[in-house]
Design an enzyme around this catalytic site. Sequence first.
Site, PDB file in Angstrom:
ATOM      1  N   GLU A   1      10.739  -0.941   6.678  1.00  0.00           N
ATOM      2  CA  GLU A   1      11.082  -0.425   5.346  1.00  0.00           C
ATOM      3  C   GLU A   1      11.486   1.037   5.358  1.00  0.00           C
ATOM      4  O   GLU A   1      10.962   1.830   6.143  1.00  0.00           O
ATOM      5  CB  GLU A   1       9.864  -0.540   4.412  1.00  0.00           C
ATOM      6  CG  GLU A   1       9.355  -1.921   4.171  1.00  0.00           C
ATOM      7  CD  GLU A   1       8.144  -1.936   3.238  1.00  0.00           C
ATOM      8  OE1 GLU A   1       7.686  -3.034   2.896  1.00  0.00           O
ATOM      9  OE2 GLU A   1       7.665  -0.833   2.849  1.00  0.00           O
TER      10      GLU A   1
ATOM     11  N   HIS B   1      -0.812   1.769  15.514  1.00  0.00           N
ATOM     12  CA  HIS B   1      -0.546   2.212  14.133  1.00  0.00           C
ATOM     13  C   HIS B   1      -1.239   3.528  13.774  1.00  0.00           C
ATOM     14  O   HIS B   1      -1.944   3.634  12.784  1.00  0.00           O
ATOM     15  CB  HIS B   1      -0.932   1.118  13.146  1.00  0.00           C
ATOM     16  CG  HIS B   1      -0.197  -0.173  13.358  1.00  0.00           C
ATOM     17  ND1 HIS B   1      -0.421  -1.283  12.576  1.00  0.00           N
ATOM     18  CD2 HIS B   1       0.760  -0.525  14.256  1.00  0.00           C
ATOM     19  CE1 HIS B   1       0.355  -2.273  12.996  1.00  0.00           C
ATOM     20  NE2 HIS B   1       1.082  -1.825  14.017  1.00  0.00           N
TER      21      HIS B   1
ATOM     22  N   TYR C   1       2.509   1.182  -1.925  1.00  0.00           N
ATOM     23  CA  TYR C   1       3.690   0.612  -1.266  1.00  0.00           C
ATOM     24  C   TYR C   1       3.439  -0.782  -0.691  1.00  0.00           C
ATOM     25  O   TYR C   1       4.281  -1.313   0.017  1.00  0.00           O
ATOM     26  CB  TYR C   1       4.234   1.604  -0.232  1.00  0.00           C
ATOM     27  CG  TYR C   1       4.848   2.787  -0.950  1.00  0.00           C
ATOM     28  CD1 TYR C   1       6.196   2.841  -1.236  1.00  0.00           C
ATOM     29  CD2 TYR C   1       4.043   3.829  -1.426  1.00  0.00           C
ATOM     30  CE1 TYR C   1       6.752   3.894  -1.957  1.00  0.00           C
ATOM     31  CE2 TYR C   1       4.586   4.890  -2.145  1.00  0.00           C
ATOM     32  CZ  TYR C   1       5.942   4.908  -2.402  1.00  0.00           C
ATOM     33  OH  TYR C   1       6.489   5.944  -3.120  1.00  0.00           O
TER      34      TYR C   1
ATOM     35  N   TYR D   1       3.335 -12.376  13.393  1.00  0.00           N
ATOM     36  CA  TYR D   1       3.951 -12.484  14.713  1.00  0.00           C
ATOM     37  C   TYR D   1       3.767 -13.869  15.308  1.00  0.00           C
ATOM     38  O   TYR D   1       2.650 -14.403  15.333  1.00  0.00           O
ATOM     39  CB  TYR D   1       3.344 -11.457  15.671  1.00  0.00           C
ATOM     40  CG  TYR D   1       3.728 -10.031  15.383  1.00  0.00           C
ATOM     41  CD1 TYR D   1       5.009  -9.560  15.669  1.00  0.00           C
ATOM     42  CD2 TYR D   1       2.814  -9.140  14.831  1.00  0.00           C
ATOM     43  CE1 TYR D   1       5.361  -8.241  15.406  1.00  0.00           C
ATOM     44  CE2 TYR D   1       3.161  -7.821  14.574  1.00  0.00           C
ATOM     45  CZ  TYR D   1       4.434  -7.383  14.872  1.00  0.00           C
ATOM     46  OH  TYR D   1       4.772  -6.075  14.606  1.00  0.00           O
TER      47      TYR D   1
ATOM     48  N   GLN E   1      -0.639   2.794  21.475  1.00  0.00           N
ATOM     49  CA  GLN E   1       0.362   3.603  20.794  1.00  0.00           C
ATOM     50  C   GLN E   1      -0.129   5.021  20.506  1.00  0.00           C
ATOM     51  O   GLN E   1       0.597   5.821  19.919  1.00  0.00           O
ATOM     52  CB  GLN E   1       0.761   2.924  19.480  1.00  0.00           C
ATOM     53  CG  GLN E   1       1.455   1.587  19.673  1.00  0.00           C
ATOM     54  CD  GLN E   1       1.735   0.878  18.368  1.00  0.00           C
ATOM     55  OE1 GLN E   1       1.428   1.367  17.282  1.00  0.00           O
ATOM     56  NE2 GLN E   1       2.321  -0.313  18.456  1.00  0.00           N
TER      57      GLN E   1
END
Length: 381
Positions: free
Chosen positions: A249, A156, A259, A270, A90
């Site tokens: 979210e 991420h 958070y 998963y 990513q």
Amino acid sequence: MVWRFLFGGLLCVAVLSPARAVAELQRSEKAAFRVVELSVGLEHPWSLAFLPDGRFLVSERPGRLRLVGADGRLDPRPVGGVPVVVARGQGGLLDVALHPQFASNGWVYLSYAGGGEGGAGTEVARGRLVGDASGSRLVDLQVIYRQQPKSLERVHFGSRLVFGGDGMLYITQGDRGEMERAQAPGDLAGKLVRLHDDGRVPADNPWRGVASARPEAYSTGHRSMQGAALHPQSGALWTHEHGPQGGDEINVIRPGRNYGWPLITYGVNYGLGTKIGVGTHLPGMEQPLYQWTPSIAPSGMAFYTGGRFPGWQGNLFVGALKAQALLRLELDGDRVVGEERLLVGQVGRIRDVRQGPDGFLYLLTDAADGRLLRLEPAARP
């Protein structure tokens, strides 16, 4: 010399140049619109910024920054001077943002996966955009932020860049696929970072002066934030982030708040469906303003304040990768009171959503042959 752009007639004419419709007439609950294709041939485009002369800057995840003309023509020459990125998993070249005083200082900000000892991590650099007959490039390049420590994980990184009303630069990030890092105060992964525009740490950051914490951090407990925008009335920073299997979210960011990830989440592991952390609530940890289960894989976010779509005034738009849709959220203060899914399965994975200075909505699609699209109002039949 630094580019200096002028608003005015050029922009108004350019944005109305002919473009190819790519979807049938769309009927939203509050508007009718069509989708036009401005540019093609973008390799996994990630982010979009509007230059004052009507052109677009588009980042491509493999590591190129591209210029697209106001007429949609893609300059075959990538912008030079872009930092070397780690285009793996990513990671790669991610967000692009202009300094609030770009017209006078020329600063362009980039977030990306940067390499170093231990692997890769989210970094932010800025350079001045200049151009001549030989092409465009970034000069005076400065790396103003490096996430530490780096990791060999491929996921991420985040990352969106937003300048707040306070003039500070807000950098969204992720936990780098190592979830325990999001709750570690001395680790920058899983934190939203707040800096001066040159990378200095503000004196009023919530953990400034706390020996065990990183002073760059502004909030903590985040998994992977790929959307961020300022609320047009309150000026508050809203973000969204990917949950695991479920639990995507939307959050309103407050300084020093936790958070929750991975101690609380509405998602599950998963493939297993097993609980992560302790459940959905813990004292002292923030609840999301809104969440999606099943996941939509959100990316890109914009509040609509333009005049082209009166029925969409004040709505929040979110792109979805997995759901291949554009989500329109109706708000009542800090509450989401309605959701409508547009373009489901019609244009592919939506990576970025932006309102242009012309009042249109713009989308980037995430594909090897990605596209820059524009939503334009259309009369209802």
